[in-house]
Enzyme design. Sequence first.
Site, mmCIF file in Angstrom:
data_model
loop_
_atom_site.group_PDB
_atom_site.id
_atom_site.type_symbol
_atom_site.label_atom_id
_atom_site.label_comp_id
_atom_site.label_asym_id
_atom_site.label_seq_id
_atom_site.Cartn_x
_atom_site.Cartn_y
_atom_site.Cartn_z
ATOM 1 N N ASP A 277 0.717 -1.292 0.031
ATOM 2 C CA ASP A 277 -0.038 -0.072 0.223
ATOM 3 C C ASP A 277 0.912 1.354 -0.031
ATOM 4 O O ASP A 277 1.168 1.699 0.982
ATOM 5 C CB ASP A 277 -1.042 0.008 1.286
ATOM 6 C CG ASP A 277 -1.788 1.046 1.300
ATOM 7 O OD1 ASP A 277 -2.005 1.868 0.288
ATOM 8 O OD2 ASP A 277 -2.471 1.277 2.397
ATOM 9 N N GLU A 310 -2.153 10.814 -0.458
ATOM 10 C CA GLU A 310 -3.269 9.944 -0.377
ATOM 11 C C GLU A 310 -3.729 9.618 1.215
ATOM 12 O O GLU A 310 -5.099 9.620 1.390
ATOM 13 C CB GLU A 310 -3.243 8.786 -1.169
ATOM 14 C CG GLU A 310 -4.485 7.974 -1.641
ATOM 15 C CD GLU A 310 -4.726 6.832 -0.543
ATOM 16 O OE1 GLU A 310 -5.674 6.117 -0.457
ATOM 17 O OE2 GLU A 310 -3.765 6.637 0.252
ATOM 18 N N GLU A 311 -2.742 9.138 1.686
ATOM 19 C CA GLU A 311 -3.008 8.588 3.361
ATOM 20 C C GLU A 311 -3.432 9.847 4.115
ATOM 21 O O GLU A 311 -3.895 9.460 5.201
ATOM 22 C CB GLU A 311 -1.876 8.099 3.707
ATOM 23 C CG GLU A 311 -1.301 6.858 2.791
ATOM 24 C CD GLU A 311 -2.149 5.693 3.135
ATOM 25 O OE1 GLU A 311 -3.387 5.767 3.675
ATOM 26 O OE2 GLU A 311 -1.907 4.661 2.441
#
Length: 519
Positions: A277, A310-311
């Site tokens: 991820d 994104e996180e």
Amino acid sequence: MPSLKTSRKVLLAGLAAASALAFTAVPASAQADLPDGPALARNLARKVTVSGINRHLIALQRFADRTGGTRVASSAGHQQSAEYIATKMESLGFVVTRQEFPFTFTQTLAERMTANGTAVPIDIMVYSPSTPVGGITAPLAVVPADATPGCEATDFTGVAGKIALIKRGSCTFAVKQQLAAEAGAVGAIVYNNAPGPLAGTLGDPAAGRIPTGGITQADGEALATQAGATINLELRALREERTTYNVIAETQTGRHDNVVMAGAHLDSVVDGPGINDNGTGSATLLEIATQLGSNPRTNNAIRFAWWSAEEFGLLGSEFYVTSLDFEEQLNIALYLNFDMIGSPNAARFVYDGDDSDAVGAGPGPYGSAQIEGAFEDFLGATGVETEGTDFTGRSDYGEFINQGIPAGGLFTGAEGVKTEAQAEKWGGVAGMPYDPCYHQRCDNLGNLDRTVLDSNADAVAWVTATYGISTEDINGIPPTASAKAVAVAKASNAKARLAATVAALNHGPHDNDSHFVTQ
């Protein structure tokens, strides 16, 4: 529920026992009915190998290892990752843009909760306000778990001065904690509506009103029977204003007013190197771009994106899409998203563009169903049975869909738990997470299924290149006249050629080495 560390040990043991059955070669019968496709797609799928992808993953691991174990947005590990990609793309002749943007960085300092003195694991939500050191202590108020739990002001009767326990579902975490705060609650605990932990985000630094964290479904259901229990809640996080950047690379050739776009987020969480991820999606796109080159014989330009932050709430992709004016958005024919495509206990999910599963969000914009079908057709032709996965808003397709741009992609699962039926279909271990190292330090080079990654990379290469030739089924824009004539002339033996391609991919020299939610 066992700890994630325990889950990983059990999973690895189970995968070792199941490895002979999990991923078999394509049976001859599966090759009998294959989708048509252009030569570019066949050749690209042959050229993209898992060994090439793995080399990029090794690089990402090293960038993390030499900079404190992380590739989080704005860190040295992320910058080195971004420059590794950007400089490679520049050397190949792609038109490269480094798109800088500001964001609010957060890092967890404390996450601790007790109920009547008993510890309950909890994850602070991104952009949650912090408690004082030592936490806050208050009675527990249980919000009714109806069809829209915690989504109306009337749900929060009697929560003043208390910590509200709210079930996940129907509205965002930000809305739940805002309504709780307006009713006088001093904290909010959201429990999952599916097995597993709940790592969420409030979506915006300004959204947080009260300290908010997420807990498992099992812990939440147990707490729901303990209204009035004494809760001590300590949730603290560092916040800083920082900058980071996306990397965008576009081919020289092809129509730039009908662009095929493929993206993956490059950043990791603070706690680990983020190899599944989302090193898997990022490395796959890098290898595809490398093998495609900057001057492919395509009708449509192909634009690759490696998103940052994104996180922290899909910030890089959202910044990119909203920075485009409407005409620039119209230039994007479709968006393909690849976030976690090599999970160790993998699922074989395709985004449900037509909402045929009738789960969660509705269908994507027109064209999303066709994208879903393209992935299903290719994977089905190679012997892989897929399932749909909802457009939950957990990844970077979100803002594209919001603006009406058709989207799709692949996903192999995060913290969700594999079912018995899925284990029978795909191999792996039932009752364990698809990725037991999701958002943890152990998301490293040992946290991958490279066979699944290889299979998905073939699908990504095939679908990306196919749309590079024509998006006619998406938006009615045909290939050029010469390309269309060639396609018609070759249509009679296209299936035979693809069958040979699939056979080569499965049996030939092709290398075959064995996200935060908002609601």
